[in-house]
Design an enzyme around this catalytic site. Structure first.
Site, PDB file in Angstrom:
ATOM      1  N   MET A 153      -1.923   7.387   5.390  1.00  5.59           N
ATOM      2  CA  MET A 153      -1.688   8.700   4.767  1.00  5.59           C
ATOM      3  C   MET A 153      -0.236   8.791   4.314  1.00  5.59           C
ATOM      4  O   MET A 153       0.555   9.601   4.804  1.00  5.59           O
ATOM      5  CB  MET A 153      -2.058   9.807   5.764  1.00  5.59           C
ATOM      6  CG  MET A 153      -2.067  11.212   5.198  1.00  5.59           C
ATOM      7  SD  MET A 153      -3.141  11.452   3.779  1.00  5.59           S
ATOM      8  CE  MET A 153      -4.686  11.907   4.565  1.00  5.59           C
ATOM      9  N   GLY A 154       0.127   7.935   3.353  1.00  2.26           N
ATOM     10  CA  GLY A 154       1.440   8.036   2.714  1.00  2.26           C
ATOM     11  C   GLY A 154       1.281   8.910   1.480  1.00  2.26           C
ATOM     12  O   GLY A 154       0.367   9.735   1.404  1.00  2.26           O
ATOM     13  N   ARG A 155       2.155   8.700   0.490  1.00  2.48           N
ATOM     14  CA  ARG A 155       2.098   9.527  -0.724  1.00  2.48           C
ATOM     15  C   ARG A 155       0.740   9.418  -1.425  1.00  2.48           C
ATOM     16  O   ARG A 155       0.159  10.409  -1.824  1.00  2.48           O
ATOM     17  CB  ARG A 155       3.166   9.083  -1.721  1.00  2.48           C
ATOM     18  CG  ARG A 155       4.598   9.310  -1.292  1.00  2.48           C
ATOM     19  CD  ARG A 155       5.483   8.850  -2.453  1.00  2.48           C
ATOM     20  NE  ARG A 155       6.886   8.922  -2.154  1.00  2.48           N
ATOM     21  CZ  ARG A 155       7.571   7.952  -1.555  1.00  2.48           C
ATOM     22  NH1 ARG A 155       6.971   6.840  -1.186  1.00  2.48           N
ATOM     23  NH2 ARG A 155       8.859   8.087  -1.321  1.00  2.48           N
ATOM     24  N   ILE A 156       0.272   8.166  -1.592  1.00  2.00           N
ATOM     25  CA  ILE A 156      -0.975   7.988  -2.341  1.00  2.00           C
ATOM     26  C   ILE A 156      -2.165   8.493  -1.519  1.00  2.00           C
ATOM     27  O   ILE A 156      -3.075   9.133  -2.053  1.00  2.00           O
ATOM     28  CB  ILE A 156      -1.151   6.510  -2.779  1.00  2.00           C
ATOM     29  CG1 ILE A 156       0.050   6.084  -3.646  1.00  2.00           C
ATOM     30  CG2 ILE A 156      -2.459   6.304  -3.532  1.00  2.00           C
ATOM     31  CD1 ILE A 156       0.143   4.591  -3.923  1.00  2.00           C
ATOM     32  N   THR A 234      -7.587   0.051  -2.524  1.00  2.00           N
ATOM     33  CA  THR A 234      -6.621   0.035  -3.634  1.00  2.00           C
ATOM     34  C   THR A 234      -5.212  -0.242  -3.082  1.00  2.00           C
ATOM     35  O   THR A 234      -4.223   0.121  -3.715  1.00  2.00           O
ATOM     36  CB  THR A 234      -6.642   1.364  -4.427  1.00  2.00           C
ATOM     37  OG1 THR A 234      -6.547   2.449  -3.505  1.00  2.00           O
ATOM     38  CG2 THR A 234      -7.893   1.521  -5.253  1.00  2.00           C
ATOM     39  N   SER A 235      -5.156  -0.879  -1.903  1.00  2.00           N
ATOM     40  CA  SER A 235      -3.839  -1.148  -1.305  1.00  2.00           C
ATOM     41  C   SER A 235      -3.414  -2.581  -1.599  1.00  2.00           C
ATOM     42  O   SER A 235      -2.794  -2.851  -2.634  1.00  2.00           O
ATOM     43  CB  SER A 235      -3.876  -0.867   0.198  1.00  2.00           C
ATOM     44  OG  SER A 235      -4.853  -1.670   0.850  1.00  2.00           O
ATOM     45  N   ARG A 236      -3.782  -3.513  -0.719  1.00  2.00           N
ATOM     46  CA  ARG A 236      -3.540  -4.927  -0.942  1.00  2.00           C
ATOM     47  C   ARG A 236      -4.740  -5.707  -0.403  1.00  2.00           C
ATOM     48  O   ARG A 236      -5.278  -5.373   0.651  1.00  2.00           O
ATOM     49  CB  ARG A 236      -2.274  -5.399  -0.209  1.00  2.00           C
ATOM     50  CG  ARG A 236      -0.971  -4.970  -0.871  1.00  2.00           C
ATOM     51  CD  ARG A 236      -0.746  -5.647  -2.224  1.00  2.00           C
ATOM     52  NE  ARG A 236       0.537  -5.331  -2.802  1.00  2.00           N
ATOM     53  CZ  ARG A 236       0.750  -4.341  -3.684  1.00  2.00           C
ATOM     54  NH1 ARG A 236      -0.248  -3.567  -4.075  1.00  2.00           N
ATOM     55  NH2 ARG A 236       1.964  -4.136  -4.172  1.00  2.00           N
ATOM     56  N   GLU A 265      -4.862 -13.107  -6.315  1.00  3.27           N
ATOM     57  CA  GLU A 265      -5.026 -12.485  -7.642  1.00  3.27           C
ATOM     58  C   GLU A 265      -4.437 -13.383  -8.729  1.00  3.27           C
ATOM     59  O   GLU A 265      -3.387 -13.983  -8.496  1.00  3.27           O
ATOM     60  CB  GLU A 265      -4.327 -11.123  -7.662  1.00  3.27           C
ATOM     61  CG  GLU A 265      -4.991 -10.149  -6.712  1.00  3.27           C
ATOM     62  CD  GLU A 265      -4.351  -8.757  -6.723  1.00  3.27           C
ATOM     63  OE1 GLU A 265      -3.460  -8.493  -7.546  1.00  3.27           O
ATOM     64  OE2 GLU A 265      -4.750  -7.941  -5.887  1.00  3.27           O
ATOM     65  N   HIS A 284      -6.562  -4.917 -10.429  1.00  2.00           N
ATOM     66  CA  HIS A 284      -5.292  -4.366  -9.912  1.00  2.00           C
ATOM     67  C   HIS A 284      -4.653  -3.416 -10.941  1.00  2.00           C
ATOM     68  O   HIS A 284      -3.541  -3.665 -11.425  1.00  2.00           O
ATOM     69  CB  HIS A 284      -4.324  -5.501  -9.531  1.00  2.00           C
ATOM     70  CG  HIS A 284      -3.260  -5.071  -8.558  1.00  2.00           C
ATOM     71  ND1 HIS A 284      -2.724  -5.899  -7.599  1.00  2.00           N
ATOM     72  CD2 HIS A 284      -2.617  -3.875  -8.407  1.00  2.00           C
ATOM     73  CE1 HIS A 284      -1.800  -5.247  -6.911  1.00  2.00           C
ATOM     74  NE2 HIS A 284      -1.712  -4.013  -7.383  1.00  2.00           N
TER      75      HIS A 284
END
Ligand code: DGY
Length: 318
Positions: A153-156, A234-236, A265, A284
Site C-alpha cells: 500500500m504505497g502510492r500506487i 503490475t509490480s515486478r 523481460e 510492462h
C-alpha cells in the site's frame, strides 16, 4: 562533461541537457542501447540517463571512471546496484509520484480486463469463433462490491484502492506499515498476507522488488487463494514464482491472472504462461501514458542536472 542516454527521448525534453553537456543518446525508440555500446560509452561519462531495460551492475560501474549521477526514468530501481553506486560516490535518482495515477489506472484496467475476460472476447471474434449469444459464454467474475486485496500500500496501491472504492469494493491490504490514509479515507482493512489471500476476490501485487519480496507469491500462496480469485501483478515479475503461477492457472486453482511484468523481460512468445487461456499479459506498460512518460523523462533530466551541478536531486534513492 558527457551524458549517456540509453533510450531515445524527444528533443525538447533533452534540450536542457544538450545546452550544457555533450549528450550521447541512443537513436532507436523501440529498443535500448546495446550492452556493448553502453559499456563503452560509460567509460568517460559523467551522467547516465537510464531506465528499467538496462542492468546497472558492478560490471558497468567498474568501467565508469568518471560517473557522478545515475538517473533512472522509473520509480523502481531494482535494476541498479545502488549499494555499489554509493560505494563509488555516485548518486542515484528516480521518478516517484508522477507515474502513480497512470500506473493505478493500468492496474485497474488489467484487473477489469482479466476478471471479465475482455482480451479473450476479442480473440474469439478475431478467430471467427463467435457463433451466438449463449448463457455461459465467456463468463467472468463480477467486480462491483467484491473484495480486493492489495499487497503493497504505497502510492500506487493507494491509487488502486481509490479506484476500487468507486466500485464499492471491500479493500484489504498488506504492507510493511499501516497506511492511515487508506484506512481512514477508504476504510481499507489491514491484514496479514494469509488472510488477504484467503479472503480476496482480486489479489493485486504492488510491492517493490527487494530481497524480502523475491518470489513472495508462490505455490503456497496460490493454494490459499479462492478458486475464483483473479491475480494481478503490475509490480515486478521477480516477486512471483512464475512456475507456480503457471500451475495454479493450468489446474484452475485460481480463475485468472493479469500480468504487466515478468521474471525476464521481454517475455518470449513461447513462454508456457502464454499458452494458457486464463492469462492476460501486457508488455510492462503500467506508466505508459504519454503525459506521464513525458513527466518521468523531464524529472529524470532534472535529477541528472541537479546531480551534475551539485544540487540535491528532486528524488534521490537513499
Ligand atoms: C517503474 O517506474 O518502475 C515502472 O516499472 C516503469 O515505468
Amino acid at each position: 562533461m558527457k551524458i549517456v542516454i540509453t533510450c531515445h527521448l524527444p528533443n525538447d525534453i533533452i534540450q536542457p541537457l544538450e545546452e550544457r553537456y555533450d549528450v550521447v543518446m541512443w537513436e532507436k525508440s523501440s529498443e535500448p542501447m546495446p550492452r556493448e555500446r553502453l559499456l563503452k560509452e560509460i567509460e568517460d561519462a559523467d551522467g547516465l540517463f537510464t531506465n528499467v531495460a538496462d542492468q546497472i551492475n558492478e560490471e558497468l560501474l567498474e568501467r565508469a571512471k568518471k560517473l557522478k549521477v545515475i538517473s533512472t526514468m522509473a520509480v523502481g530501481y531494482d535494476n541498479i546496484d545502488v549499494a555499489a553506486a554509493k560505494r563509488k560516490n555516485i548518486v542515484v535518482g528516480h521518478t516517484p509520484g508522477v507515474l502513480t495515477e497512470a500506473t493505478a489506472d493500468l492496474t485497474f484496467a488489467l484487473l477489469m480486463a482479466t476478471g471479465r475476460r475482455i482480451v479473450e472476447g476479442m480473440d474469439v471474434i478475431r478467430q471467427n469463433q463467435w457463433k451466438s449469444w449463449a448463457p455461459f459464454f465467456l463468463t467472468g467474475q463480477e467486480i462491483y462490491a467484491k473484495t480486493i486485496g492489495i499487497i503493497g500500500m504505497g502510492r500506487i496501491g493507494l491509487g488502486v484502492a481509490k479506484r476500487a472504492k468507486g466500485f464499492s469494493m471491500d479493500i484489504l491490504y498488506h504492507n510493511r506499515s499501516r497506511n492511515q490514509e487508506a484506512e481512514q479515507e477508504l476504510q481499507a482493512t489491514y491484514c496479514d498476507l494469509d488472510e488477504l489471500l484467503t479472503k480476496s476476490d482480486y489479489v493485486v501485487l504492488l510491492a517493490p522488488s527487494t530481497e524480502n519480496t523475491y518470489k513472495m507469491i508462490g505455490k503456497e500462496q496460490f493454494a490459499k487463494m479462492k478458486n475464483t480469485a483473479v491475480f494481478i501483478n503490475t509490480s515486478r515479475g521477480t516477486n512471483v514464482d512464475e512456475e507456480a503461477l503457471y500451475h495454479a492457472l493450468k489446474e484452475e486453482e485460481i480463475f485468472a491472472a493479469g500480468l504487466d511484468v515478468f521474471d525476464s523481460e521481454p517475455i518470449s512468445s513461447t513462454h508456457p504462461l502464454l499458452s494458457l487461456r486464463n492469462v492476460t499479459v501486457l508488455p510492462h506498460i503500467g506508466s505508459a501514458a504519454i503525459e506521464t512518460r513525458e513527466e518521468m523523462a523531464r524529472l529524470a533530466c532534472q535529477n541528472l542536472l541537479n546531480g551534475l551541478e551539485g544540487r540535491p536531486l528532486v528524488h534521490e534513492v537513499k
